[in-house]
Design a protein around this motif. Sequence first.
Motif, PDB file in Angstrom:
ATOM      1  N   ARG A 125     -31.343 -24.107 -10.478  1.00 29.42           N
ATOM      2  CA  ARG A 125     -30.297 -23.179 -10.066  1.00 29.42           C
ATOM      3  C   ARG A 125     -30.814 -22.286  -8.949  1.00 29.42           C
ATOM      4  O   ARG A 125     -31.890 -21.710  -9.061  1.00 29.42           O
ATOM      5  CB  ARG A 125     -29.849 -22.348 -11.260  1.00 29.42           C
ATOM      6  CG  ARG A 125     -29.067 -23.133 -12.303  1.00 29.42           C
ATOM      7  CD  ARG A 125     -28.590 -22.225 -13.403  1.00 29.42           C
ATOM      8  NE  ARG A 125     -29.720 -21.645 -14.133  1.00 29.42           N
ATOM      9  CZ  ARG A 125     -29.602 -20.657 -15.027  1.00 29.42           C
ATOM     10  NH1 ARG A 125     -28.416 -20.110 -15.244  1.00 29.42           N
ATOM     11  NH2 ARG A 125     -30.660 -20.201 -15.665  1.00 29.42           N
ATOM     12  N   HIS A 177     -29.853 -23.646   0.802  1.00 29.05           N
ATOM     13  CA  HIS A 177     -28.763 -24.432   1.380  1.00 29.05           C
ATOM     14  C   HIS A 177     -27.676 -24.748   0.375  1.00 29.05           C
ATOM     15  O   HIS A 177     -26.526 -25.020   0.742  1.00 29.05           O
ATOM     16  CB  HIS A 177     -29.312 -25.742   1.963  1.00 29.05           C
ATOM     17  CG  HIS A 177     -30.051 -26.563   0.941  1.00 29.05           C
ATOM     18  ND1 HIS A 177     -29.421 -27.473   0.108  1.00 29.05           N
ATOM     19  CD2 HIS A 177     -31.376 -26.584   0.605  1.00 29.05           C
ATOM     20  CE1 HIS A 177     -30.328 -28.033  -0.685  1.00 29.05           C
ATOM     21  NE2 HIS A 177     -31.518 -27.520  -0.411  1.00 29.05           N
ATOM     22  N   ASP A 178     -28.020 -24.713  -0.916  1.00 24.91           N
ATOM     23  CA  ASP A 178     -27.059 -25.066  -1.952  1.00 24.91           C
ATOM     24  C   ASP A 178     -26.364 -23.859  -2.565  1.00 24.91           C
ATOM     25  O   ASP A 178     -25.615 -23.996  -3.525  1.00 24.91           O
ATOM     26  CB  ASP A 178     -27.745 -25.875  -3.053  1.00 24.91           C
ATOM     27  CG  ASP A 178     -29.027 -25.209  -3.555  1.00 24.91           C
ATOM     28  OD1 ASP A 178     -29.512 -24.262  -2.897  1.00 24.91           O
ATOM     29  OD2 ASP A 178     -29.550 -25.636  -4.598  1.00 24.91           O
ATOM     30  N   LEU A 179     -26.598 -22.665  -2.013  1.00 27.76           N
ATOM     31  CA  LEU A 179     -25.942 -21.460  -2.524  1.00 27.76           C
ATOM     32  C   LEU A 179     -24.677 -21.202  -1.706  1.00 27.76           C
ATOM     33  O   LEU A 179     -24.734 -21.162  -0.472  1.00 27.76           O
ATOM     34  CB  LEU A 179     -26.879 -20.255  -2.429  1.00 27.76           C
ATOM     35  CG  LEU A 179     -26.405 -18.976  -3.136  1.00 27.76           C
ATOM     36  CD1 LEU A 179     -26.416 -19.188  -4.652  1.00 27.76           C
ATOM     37  CD2 LEU A 179     -27.285 -17.792  -2.766  1.00 27.76           C
ATOM     38  N   PRO A 180     -23.526 -21.035  -2.356  1.00 32.23           N
ATOM     39  CA  PRO A 180     -22.271 -20.801  -1.607  1.00 32.23           C
ATOM     40  C   PRO A 180     -22.358 -19.553  -0.732  1.00 32.23           C
ATOM     41  O   PRO A 180     -23.008 -18.569  -1.087  1.00 32.23           O
ATOM     42  CB  PRO A 180     -21.232 -20.618  -2.727  1.00 32.23           C
ATOM     43  CG  PRO A 180     -21.819 -21.291  -3.919  1.00 32.23           C
ATOM     44  CD  PRO A 180     -23.306 -21.096  -3.813  1.00 32.23           C
ATOM     45  N   ARG A 181     -21.695 -19.616   0.408  1.00 33.06           N
ATOM     46  CA  ARG A 181     -21.735 -18.485   1.332  1.00 33.06           C
ATOM     47  C   ARG A 181     -21.135 -17.225   0.726  1.00 33.06           C
ATOM     48  O   ARG A 181     -21.543 -16.114   1.063  1.00 33.06           O
ATOM     49  CB  ARG A 181     -20.994 -18.843   2.622  1.00 33.06           C
ATOM     50  CG  ARG A 181     -21.692 -19.901   3.447  1.00 33.06           C
ATOM     51  CD  ARG A 181     -20.971 -20.130   4.765  1.00 33.06           C
ATOM     52  NE  ARG A 181     -21.653 -21.128   5.575  1.00 33.06           N
ATOM     53  CZ  ARG A 181     -21.258 -21.510   6.784  1.00 33.06           C
ATOM     54  NH1 ARG A 181     -20.165 -20.962   7.313  1.00 33.06           N
ATOM     55  NH2 ARG A 181     -21.924 -22.427   7.453  1.00 33.06           N
ATOM     56  N   ARG A 182     -20.158 -17.379  -0.161  1.00 31.93           N
ATOM     57  CA  ARG A 182     -19.531 -16.206  -0.768  1.00 31.93           C
ATOM     58  C   ARG A 182     -20.524 -15.414  -1.619  1.00 31.93           C
ATOM     59  O   ARG A 182     -20.314 -14.219  -1.881  1.00 31.93           O
ATOM     60  CB  ARG A 182     -18.336 -16.628  -1.612  1.00 31.93           C
ATOM     61  CG  ARG A 182     -18.682 -17.424  -2.868  1.00 31.93           C
ATOM     62  CD  ARG A 182     -17.444 -17.768  -3.680  1.00 31.93           C
ATOM     63  NE  ARG A 182     -17.781 -18.459  -4.905  1.00 31.93           N
ATOM     64  CZ  ARG A 182     -17.993 -19.754  -5.012  1.00 31.93           C
ATOM     65  NH1 ARG A 182     -17.881 -20.516  -3.923  1.00 31.93           N
ATOM     66  NH2 ARG A 182     -18.303 -20.313  -6.170  1.00 31.93           N
ATOM     67  N   LEU A 183     -21.606 -16.063  -2.028  1.00 35.74           N
ATOM     68  CA  LEU A 183     -22.666 -15.373  -2.754  1.00 35.74           C
ATOM     69  C   LEU A 183     -23.797 -14.947  -1.826  1.00 35.74           C
ATOM     70  O   LEU A 183     -24.366 -13.864  -1.984  1.00 35.74           O
ATOM     71  CB  LEU A 183     -23.233 -16.282  -3.858  1.00 35.74           C
ATOM     72  CG  LEU A 183     -22.281 -16.670  -4.987  1.00 35.74           C
ATOM     73  CD1 LEU A 183     -22.993 -17.592  -5.971  1.00 35.74           C
ATOM     74  CD2 LEU A 183     -21.771 -15.429  -5.703  1.00 35.74           C
ATOM     75  N   MET A 184     -24.110 -15.777  -0.840  1.00 35.04           N
ATOM     76  CA  MET A 184     -25.253 -15.503   0.021  1.00 35.04           C
ATOM     77  C   MET A 184     -24.983 -14.374   1.011  1.00 35.04           C
ATOM     78  O   MET A 184     -25.862 -13.541   1.255  1.00 35.04           O
ATOM     79  CB  MET A 184     -25.636 -16.776   0.791  1.00 35.04           C
ATOM     80  CG  MET A 184     -27.011 -16.695   1.445  1.00 35.04           C
ATOM     81  SD  MET A 184     -28.317 -16.513   0.182  1.00 35.04           S
ATOM     82  CE  MET A 184     -29.726 -16.147   1.213  1.00 35.04           C
ATOM     83  N   ARG A 235     -31.317 -19.913   5.138  1.00 36.15           N
ATOM     84  CA  ARG A 235     -30.264 -20.950   5.087  1.00 36.15           C
ATOM     85  C   ARG A 235     -30.856 -22.279   4.661  1.00 36.15           C
ATOM     86  O   ARG A 235     -30.237 -23.036   3.893  1.00 36.15           O
ATOM     87  CB  ARG A 235     -29.618 -21.089   6.484  1.00 36.15           C
ATOM     88  CG  ARG A 235     -28.526 -22.153   6.540  1.00 36.15           C
ATOM     89  CD  ARG A 235     -27.310 -21.698   5.766  1.00 36.15           C
ATOM     90  NE  ARG A 235     -26.225 -22.672   5.832  1.00 36.15           N
ATOM     91  CZ  ARG A 235     -26.051 -23.658   4.962  1.00 36.15           C
ATOM     92  NH1 ARG A 235     -26.870 -23.796   3.938  1.00 36.15           N
ATOM     93  NH2 ARG A 235     -25.027 -24.491   5.087  1.00 36.15           N
TER      94      ARG A 235
END
Length: 239
Positions: A13, A107-114, A103
């Motif tokens: 995760r 790379h697998d973390l959604p932009r809305r969280l990052m 990034r």
Amino acid sequence: MVMTMKSAEATARPFTFTGFRRGFVAALPFILSNGIAGAVMGVAYRGLGLGFVPAVLFSLLVYSATAQAVTLGLWALPPPIAAMMLACVATNARYLVMGAHLRQLFHDLPRRLMLPILAILGDASWLMTVAEADKGRRDAGYLFGCSVPMAIGWIGGTALGYLAPLTPHGPLAVGAAFLPLAFVAALLPTQWRGQRSLMPWALSAAAAVTVAGTLGQSWAMLIGGGVGTLASALRGDDA
């Protein structure tokens, strides 16, 4: 065995609350250190005649000790908005490199969280997170956890410094005057790339010394940094 390790890394995760807790605890000392620097900034802003809300908003929205310290030295009435914006862009250009690295790392973390996490990204939290990732502990929660105490210290320190019964003259005025130099000096070790850094650093120092006597300390750092960056880019150095 190699395939198993790659599979474990792929399914790990990218954000955990355990990582957030570890990062928050690790960065707790920054509440004090950032708070002290933020308090000096708050007193300096009050000395410029800024109101409480604008002073705190500077630290909340700009949220860059280096950029705020440099623009502090450029302050005048009316404020030179274009020069201040240029100073902010120049002093914060390093975050482009940090963001690109993050990034790739997350790379697998959604932009809305990052993107909300990046809003309070700091040099120290980036370094701590990269060090954790190098040890096999890739966790955006750790990055967020590291960043929160730093933001609390800087923004809260600005507010407390503004409200504190301290005069913006005397020792605090000296501290505020040296803030730009102190923040830039603190970043130097992270920017050293060995002998390849000698030429652009020398050009940067020469340009800064040349203009310091006429344009002042903050413009000297801004122009010196721009000359060094341009020399490095023309030579084709990697970021």
